[in-house]
Design a protein around this motif. Structure first.
Motif, PDB file in Angstrom:
ATOM      1  N   ALA A 107      -6.126  30.502 -14.239  1.00 28.50           N
ATOM      2  CA  ALA A 107      -5.159  31.319 -13.819  1.00 28.50           C
ATOM      3  C   ALA A 107      -4.351  30.379 -12.488  1.00 28.50           C
ATOM      4  N   GLY A 108      -3.079  30.476 -12.495  1.00 26.27           N
ATOM      5  CA  GLY A 108      -2.245  29.959 -11.451  1.00 26.27           C
ATOM      6  C   GLY A 108      -1.940  28.618 -11.431  1.00 26.27           C
ATOM      7  N   GLU A 109      -2.527  27.929 -12.559  1.00 28.59           N
ATOM      8  CA  GLU A 109      -2.358  26.607 -13.006  1.00 28.59           C
ATOM      9  C   GLU A 109      -1.005  26.479 -13.759  1.00 28.59           C
ATOM     10  N   LEU A 110      -0.055  25.557 -13.656  1.00 27.10           N
ATOM     11  CA  LEU A 110       1.263  25.468 -14.482  1.00 27.10           C
ATOM     12  C   LEU A 110       0.921  24.513 -15.726  1.00 27.10           C
ATOM     13  N   VAL A 111       1.452  25.237 -16.644  1.00 31.21           N
ATOM     14  CA  VAL A 111       1.362  24.499 -18.043  1.00 31.21           C
ATOM     15  C   VAL A 111       2.901  24.241 -18.420  1.00 31.21           C
ATOM     16  N   VAL A 112       3.086  22.708 -18.555  1.00 32.64           N
ATOM     17  CA  VAL A 112       4.387  22.339 -18.725  1.00 32.64           C
ATOM     18  C   VAL A 112       4.466  21.798 -20.383  1.00 32.64           C
ATOM     19  N   ARG A 113       5.649  22.335 -20.944  1.00 34.41           N
ATOM     20  CA  ARG A 113       5.745  21.932 -22.340  1.00 34.41           C
ATOM     21  C   ARG A 113       6.906  21.154 -22.323  1.00 34.41           C
ATOM     22  N   LYS A 114       6.941  20.110 -23.242  1.00 29.62           N
ATOM     23  CA  LYS A 114       7.903  18.911 -22.925  1.00 29.62           C
ATOM     24  C   LYS A 114       8.067  18.493 -24.411  1.00 29.62           C
ATOM     25  N   THR A 115       9.070  17.637 -24.432  1.00 33.09           N
ATOM     26  CA  THR A 115       9.515  16.984 -26.060  1.00 33.09           C
ATOM     27  C   THR A 115       9.786  15.714 -25.730  1.00 33.09           C
ATOM     28  N   ASP A 152       0.775  -1.308   0.014  1.00 34.61           N
ATOM     29  CA  ASP A 152       0.061   0.065  -0.058  1.00 34.61           C
ATOM     30  C   ASP A 152       0.938   1.257   0.027  1.00 34.61           C
ATOM     31  N   LEU A 153       0.263   2.060  -0.740  1.00 33.94           N
ATOM     32  CA  LEU A 153       1.250   3.563  -0.700  1.00 33.94           C
ATOM     33  C   LEU A 153       0.010   4.698  -0.095  1.00 33.94           C
ATOM     34  N   PRO A 154      -0.082   4.982   1.045  1.00 35.25           N
ATOM     35  CA  PRO A 154      -0.823   5.867   1.934  1.00 35.25           C
ATOM     36  C   PRO A 154      -0.822   7.038   1.030  1.00 35.25           C
ATOM     37  N   LEU A 155      -1.964   7.685   0.980  1.00 33.09           N
ATOM     38  CA  LEU A 155      -1.970   9.113   0.331  1.00 33.09           C
ATOM     39  C   LEU A 155      -1.448  10.004   1.700  1.00 33.09           C
ATOM     40  N   LYS A 156      -0.901  11.477   1.262  1.00 29.72           N
ATOM     41  CA  LYS A 156      -0.379  12.251   2.080  1.00 29.72           C
ATOM     42  C   LYS A 156      -0.394  13.563   1.908  1.00 29.72           C
ATOM     43  N   PRO A 157      -1.172  14.385   2.516  1.00 35.62           N
ATOM     44  CA  PRO A 157      -1.518  15.765   2.024  1.00 35.62           C
ATOM     45  C   PRO A 157      -0.089  16.526   2.499  1.00 35.62           C
ATOM     46  N   PRO A 158       0.124  17.809   1.447  1.00 39.98           N
ATOM     47  CA  PRO A 158      -0.788  18.305   0.642  1.00 39.98           C
ATOM     48  C   PRO A 158      -0.817  17.540  -0.568  1.00 39.98           C
ATOM     49  N   TYR A 159      -1.980  17.572  -1.589  1.00 37.70           N
ATOM     50  CA  TYR A 159      -2.051  16.853  -2.862  1.00 37.70           C
ATOM     51  C   TYR A 159      -1.978  17.993  -3.822  1.00 37.70           C
ATOM     52  N   GLY A 160      -1.568  17.354  -4.978  1.00 43.03           N
ATOM     53  CA  GLY A 160      -1.491  17.987  -6.244  1.00 43.03           C
ATOM     54  C   GLY A 160      -1.959  17.154  -7.391  1.00 43.03           C
ATOM     55  N   LEU A 161      -2.617  17.870  -8.486  1.00 46.29           N
ATOM     56  CA  LEU A 161      -2.982  17.037  -9.520  1.00 46.29           C
ATOM     57  C   LEU A 161      -2.039  17.388 -10.825  1.00 46.29           C
ATOM     58  N   LEU A 162      -1.864  16.285 -11.594  1.00 42.90           N
ATOM     59  CA  LEU A 162      -1.131  16.297 -12.787  1.00 42.90           C
ATOM     60  C   LEU A 162      -2.047  15.885 -13.847  1.00 42.90           C
ATOM     61  N   SER A 220       0.116  19.141 -18.600  1.00 39.90           N
ATOM     62  CA  SER A 220       1.410  19.111 -19.686  1.00 39.90           C
ATOM     63  C   SER A 220       0.790  18.965 -21.097  1.00 39.90           C
ATOM     64  N   ARG A 221       1.806  19.326 -21.979  1.00 42.18           N
ATOM     65  CA  ARG A 221       1.548  19.410 -23.513  1.00 42.18           C
ATOM     66  C   ARG A 221       3.103  18.823 -24.221  1.00 42.18           C
ATOM     67  N   ILE A 222       2.785  18.123 -25.232  1.00 39.17           N
ATOM     68  CA  ILE A 222       4.130  17.865 -25.964  1.00 39.17           C
ATOM     69  C   ILE A 222       3.986  19.285 -26.993  1.00 39.17           C
ATOM     70  N   VAL A 223       5.121  19.714 -27.079  1.00 42.40           N
ATOM     71  CA  VAL A 223       5.412  20.768 -27.804  1.00 42.40           C
ATOM     72  C   VAL A 223       6.518  21.002 -28.514  1.00 42.40           C
ATOM     73  N   TYR A 224       6.832  20.985 -29.759  1.00 39.08           N
ATOM     74  CA  TYR A 224       7.877  21.129 -30.575  1.00 39.08           C
ATOM     75  C   TYR A 224       8.298  22.485 -31.236  1.00 39.08           C
ATOM     76  N   ALA A 225       9.281  22.814 -31.434  1.00 37.20           N
ATOM     77  CA  ALA A 225       9.891  24.175 -32.175  1.00 37.20           C
ATOM     78  C   ALA A 225       8.969  24.065 -33.558  1.00 37.20           C
ATOM     79  N   ASP A 226       8.565  25.260 -33.846  1.00 38.57           N
ATOM     80  CA  ASP A 226       8.166  25.373 -35.364  1.00 38.57           C
ATOM     81  C   ASP A 226       8.853  24.722 -36.399  1.00 38.57           C
ATOM     82  N   ASP A 227      10.420  24.916 -36.303  1.00 37.53           N
ATOM     83  CA  ASP A 227      11.223  24.524 -37.326  1.00 37.53           C
ATOM     84  C   ASP A 227      11.824  23.219 -36.968  1.00 37.53           C
TER      85      ASP A 227
END
Length: 211
Positions: free
Chosen positions: A110-118, A16-26, A69-76
């Motif tokens: 507003a205030g939520e993080l948006v991560v761009r990744k490749t 078991d992996l008990p939940l422990k606060p504080p919590y976040g959502l990804l 999160s989003r997958i975002v590559y450079a335009d070129d």
């Protein structure tokens, strides 16, 4: 499956992996391209998106840290890498492309993080670890797509950075069900707690205690 479970249990997996606060959502890569079966979607991804709408609403009501999160590559394509070498169509996910935008029903607030990744993991080479740490997050609830790819990679990295990952089995989806099911099994045995959305929300409201 019972014999497999017995093997894992005998070797000490699946504690078991008990939940422990504080919590976040990804929320991993719930973008238009992964919602569309003609692009990167299919399988049970639409149902997972539907379930995540209520999850996101609950997280906001409870004041949790929320990251997308989003997958975002450079335009070129200058950041072309091994991931896009293996899956060349990933290079179509550009900043201003419709397919790379987060689905409207889960649009960040507003205030939520948006991560761009490749790469698959939302943690690798991004500010996500520091952002969650600064907010004191101990347990990260994870939704998104796809279960066997970017979700799994993000869960492994979350655990590696010291967070307690909780994979919400009805809020993650894959274009094929077999890898979805196999990945849920694997994560439950090695890296994370795996449970349905409503069970996790109830446990979080009750302080994380598991029966």
């Amino acid at each position: 499956m019972n014999s497999e479970l017995d093997t894992y249990a005998r070797q000490g997996f699946g504690a078991d992996l008990p939940l422990k606060p504080p919590y976040g959502l990804l929320i991993v890569d719930f973008v238009n391209g992964f919602a569309d079966p003609a692009v990167f979607g299919g399988g049970n991804i639409p149902a997972a998106i539907d379930r995540t709408v209520g999850l996101l609403r609950a997280a906001r009501e409870r004041g949790w840290a929320v990251a997308h999160s989003r997958i975002v590559y450079a335009d070129d394509g200058a950041d072309h890498n091994i991931f896009s070498l293996k899956v060349p169509a990933m290079l179509t996910l550009k900043e201003r492309e419709h397919r790379s935008a987060i689905v409207p029903e889960l649009a960040p607030a507003a205030g939520e993080l948006v991560v761009r990744k490749t790469v698959p993991s939302a943690f690798f080479g991004t500010p996500l670890t520091q952002w969650l740490t600064q907010r004191g997050v101990q347990t990260v609830l994870v939704a998104g797509a796809v279960t066997s790819g970017c979700v799994r990679a993000s869960v492994v990295d979350a655990m590696s950075w010291g967070f307690r990952p909780v994979v919400l089995s009805d809020c993650v989806g894959d274009r094929a069900i077999a890898p979805h099911d196999a990945s849920l099994f694997d994560m439950a045995q090695k890296y994370a707690a795996v449970m349905k959305r409503d069970e996790a929300l109830a446990l979080a409201a009750d302080g994380g205690r598991q029966g």
